[in-house]
Design an enzyme around this catalytic site. Structure first.
Site, PDB file in Angstrom:
ATOM      1  N   SER A 159       0.832  -1.196   0.000  1.00  0.00           N
ATOM      2  CA  SER A 159       0.000   0.000   0.000  1.00  0.00           C
ATOM      3  C   SER A 159       0.878   1.262   0.000  1.00  0.00           C
ATOM      4  O   SER A 159       1.566   1.528  -0.974  1.00  0.00           O
ATOM      5  CB  SER A 159      -0.953  -0.046   1.193  1.00  0.00           C
ATOM      6  OG  SER A 159      -1.959   0.916   1.097  1.00  0.00           O
ATOM      7  N   ASP A 253      -9.738  -3.635  -5.273  1.00  0.00           N
ATOM      8  CA  ASP A 253      -8.843  -2.656  -4.651  1.00  0.00           C
ATOM      9  C   ASP A 253      -8.987  -1.329  -5.410  1.00  0.00           C
ATOM     10  O   ASP A 253      -8.941  -1.324  -6.642  1.00  0.00           O
ATOM     11  CB  ASP A 253      -7.403  -3.162  -4.739  1.00  0.00           C
ATOM     12  CG  ASP A 253      -6.437  -2.366  -3.886  1.00  0.00           C
ATOM     13  OD1 ASP A 253      -6.418  -1.118  -3.990  1.00  0.00           O
ATOM     14  OD2 ASP A 253      -5.681  -2.993  -3.123  1.00  0.00           O
ATOM     15  N   HIS A 283      -8.283  -4.881  -0.776  1.00  0.00           N
ATOM     16  CA  HIS A 283      -6.972  -4.390  -0.363  1.00  0.00           C
ATOM     17  C   HIS A 283      -6.464  -5.185   0.843  1.00  0.00           C
ATOM     18  O   HIS A 283      -7.180  -5.375   1.816  1.00  0.00           O
ATOM     19  CB  HIS A 283      -7.121  -2.914   0.010  1.00  0.00           C
ATOM     20  CG  HIS A 283      -5.849  -2.136   0.103  1.00  0.00           C
ATOM     21  ND1 HIS A 283      -5.143  -1.719  -0.999  1.00  0.00           N
ATOM     22  CD2 HIS A 283      -5.168  -1.662   1.183  1.00  0.00           C
ATOM     23  CE1 HIS A 283      -4.081  -1.016  -0.621  1.00  0.00           C
ATOM     24  NE2 HIS A 283      -4.082  -0.971   0.706  1.00  0.00           N
TER      25      HIS A 283
END
Length: 313
Positions: A159, A253, A283
């Site tokens: 991320s 995501d 995610h």
């Protein structure tokens, strides 16, 4: 069809239990995350871990790194993976993905250096990148005493950490820094513009969604700051000469499309690329539900990519 209906059945329990991300009460949220990270630490009999402070960028605080290595390692130098934790640039520490770092050591046979970079909103871009850059150079310069092979260095992150893995790769190329044999930015926050279809599509607050992405970027960037490619890697015009890349992302995501666009541009620039898109996955799916079918596949593919890059049989 609801958003939940689109989620892979093996991932729905985590979704149902998710409280979301309380960025409106950020200080309390970060404190709870930090406490949970420390409470969830588990020693692994096959892995040693130690914390160390190293010099930070010029004029900045020292940087904490956490070094993981095999407990019964041999004397020969080992490859090194630099790891940058997730947390939207707002929360997280070197303890956040402890199990993942231990897994790299056991399943790949490498040293892992996790970097505790400075967080927003106290610290603005490019502070996180400069901490990661300082750690890369320090380890490279001290490779002999650390038992690290300076010719087998790779970067990875999740991320926000995926952003940093991509950014460090760009920075190392442009500054002629240590040569990397692999970049592994996983579902990275690569594009501050958030103008893709997937960024608009994924809005459910129980998972990482558009609103979280927007708050993340808003707090990382100073008022009026226009990011460059080292802050938002999708802005890079030239992707040639970068290290080979491995990555994956879930279809659900918000960063799906910006990541795919970046991966495709890397291929167009002649960079070796392997990527995977997992249907029905949100995610950080592999962290929340590590025993799910797609999570096991993601880990297996990731370990295999690192072994190839490190030339480990």
């Amino acid at each position: 069809m609801t958003f939940r209906d689109r989620i892979h059945p093996q991932l729905r329990d985590w979704y149902d239990a998710s409280p979301g991300f309380d960025f409106d009460n950020l200080e309390d949220f970060v404190a709870k995350c930090n406490a949970a990270e420390l409470a969830n630490l588990k020693e692994d009999p096959a892995v040693t871990a130690r914390d160390q402070m190293i010099p930070g960028p010029e004029g900045a605080p020292d940087v904490k790194i956490r070094v993981y290595e095999p407990k019964d390692r041999e004397k020969d130098p080992l490859p090194c993976l630099f790891f940058y934790h997730g947390g939207g640039f707002l929360f997280g520490s070197v303890y956040r993905q402890e199990g993942l770092c231990q897994g790299f050591v056991k399943n790949v046979g490498c040293v892992v250096v996790s970097v505790e970079y400075r967080l927003a909103p106290k610290w603005k871009a490019p502070a996180p990148l400069m901490d990661c850059w300082a750690a890369l150079n320090w380890v490279h310069d001290h490779s002999q005493e650390l038992g690290v092979d300076p010719d087998r260095l790779a970067v990875s992150g999740l991320s926000a950490g995926g952003n940093l893995a991509a950014a460090v790769s760009l920075f190392a190329r442009d500054k002629k820094g240590p040569r990397l044999c692999l970049q592994m930015p996983l579902y990275g926050e690569l594009d501050y513009r958030l103008d893709t279809f997937s960024a608009q599509e994924i809005t459910d607050p129980k998972v990482w969604c558009r609103d979280n992405c927007q708050k993340s970027w808003d707090k990382l960037l100073a008022t009026g700051q226009m990011p460059n490619e080292y802050v938002s890697p999708a802005l890079a015009k030239d992707l040639s000469g970068l290290p080979p890349m491995f990555s994956y992302i879930g279809q659900l995501d918000p960063g799906r499309d910006e990541n795919i666009a970046y991966w495709n541009r890397l291929m167009e620039a002649g960079v070796e690329v392997e990527y995977h898109v997992f249907p029905g996955c949100y995610h950080c799916f592999e962290l929340g539900t590590p025993d799910a079918e797609y999570s096991k596949q993601a880990y297996s593919l990731m370990y295999a990519a690192l072994k190839r890059a490190f030339k480990i049989a």
